[in-house]
Scaffold this motif. Structure first.
Motif, PDB file in Angstrom:
ATOM      1  N   SER A  42      -5.196   4.686  -0.832  1.00 54.20           N
ATOM      2  CA  SER A  42      -6.061   3.802  -0.037  1.00 54.20           C
ATOM      3  C   SER A  42      -7.509   4.276  -0.003  1.00 54.20           C
TER       4      SER A  42
ATOM      5  N   GLN B  86     -12.776  -2.303  -2.284  1.00 54.47           N
ATOM      6  CA  GLN B  86     -12.272  -3.416  -1.479  1.00 54.47           C
ATOM      7  C   GLN B  86     -13.398  -4.002  -0.640  1.00 54.47           C
TER       8      GLN B  86
ATOM      9  N   GLN C 123      -1.276   4.417   5.019  1.00 51.31           N
ATOM     10  CA  GLN C 123      -2.169   3.835   4.013  1.00 51.31           C
ATOM     11  C   GLN C 123      -3.039   2.730   4.591  1.00 51.31           C
ATOM     12  N   VAL C 124      -2.487   1.858   5.411  1.00 50.70           N
ATOM     13  CA  VAL C 124      -3.275   0.750   5.952  1.00 50.70           C
ATOM     14  C   VAL C 124      -4.329   1.267   6.940  1.00 50.70           C
TER      15      VAL C 124
ATOM     16  N   LEU D  32      -6.998   2.940   4.803  1.00 50.14           N
ATOM     17  CA  LEU D  32      -7.802   1.921   4.128  1.00 50.14           C
ATOM     18  C   LEU D  32      -8.817   1.304   5.088  1.00 50.14           C
TER      19      LEU D  32
ATOM     20  N   LEU E 258       0.826  -1.211   0.000  1.00 52.12           N
ATOM     21  CA  LEU E 258       0.000   0.000   0.000  1.00 52.12           C
ATOM     22  C   LEU E 258       0.859   1.259   0.000  1.00 52.12           C
TER      23      LEU E 258
END
Length: 187
Positions: free
Chosen positions: A56, A63, A132-133, A136, A43
């Motif tokens: 993200s 997703q 980013q994680v 997300l 990511l």
């Protein structure tokens, strides 16, 4: 889905997976287990290579929580927001090794926290950032809550450990105007 998002940025969809030690075929198989550190690197590298701080946020609506398999069915049957959050917190870590999701309950209500995890057995990472994680996980949650409760649903507050980017508008568009940065927890 991730590959097509990167291609839309004009990049070879297989470059980044190879760079982080991921077989490109994993991008096309939703049932493939991806080690947490590799996923975080993926990511972060995608955001860097695509020069898109909000990579993200663009991935989140495509997703979704459906990747949680049978847990998604439990979430869809929940009768309250609290029940959704409790179900998600109870099961997310078994499906997403890069994120932990403790619940915090206080006089203001119930919050789910999204904290990036790092397992020392994953070895050295290409990236130290976990923005980013966290983005997300948070954005998927907001999108999915709106799918369940309607597009007008808004969280009472969303907060991040990270600093506000120079242009915060995409974050405000997803999370609403009650957005806080430089907090002690992502929630």
């Amino acid at each position: 889905r991730v590959a097509s998002l990167r291609e839309s940025h004009g990049h070879d969809p297989h470059y980044i997976p190879r760079r982080v030690g991921l077989a490109p075929s994993a991008l096309y198989r939703p049932d493939t287990f991806i080690e947490g550190g590799v996923f975080n690197d993926f990511l972060e590298e995608a955001a860097l290579v695509c020069d898109d701080r909000f990579f993200s946020l663009k991935l989140a609506p495509i997703q979704g929580w459906h990747v949680l398999g049978p847990v998604w069915q439990l979430i869809r049957r929940a009768k309250t927001v609290g029940e959704v959050l409790r179900t998600l917190a109870a099961h997310l870590e078994s499906h997403a090794s890069t994120i932990s999701s403790p619940l915090v309950e206080d006089d203001r209500g119930l919050s789910i926290c999204f904290e990036a995890r790092w397992d020392p057995t994953w070895g050295r990472s290409l990236n130290t950032s976990r923005v980013q994680v966290v983005d997300l996980s948070s954005a998927i949650s907001i999108h999915e809550m709106r799918r369940l409760l309607g597009n007008s649903w808004r969280a009472d507050q969303v907060q991040f450990r990270h600093s506000a980017p120079e242009n915060s508008r995409p974050l405000y568009q997803i999370f609403g105007d009650k957005l806080r940065f430089n907090q002690d927890v992502n929630a």
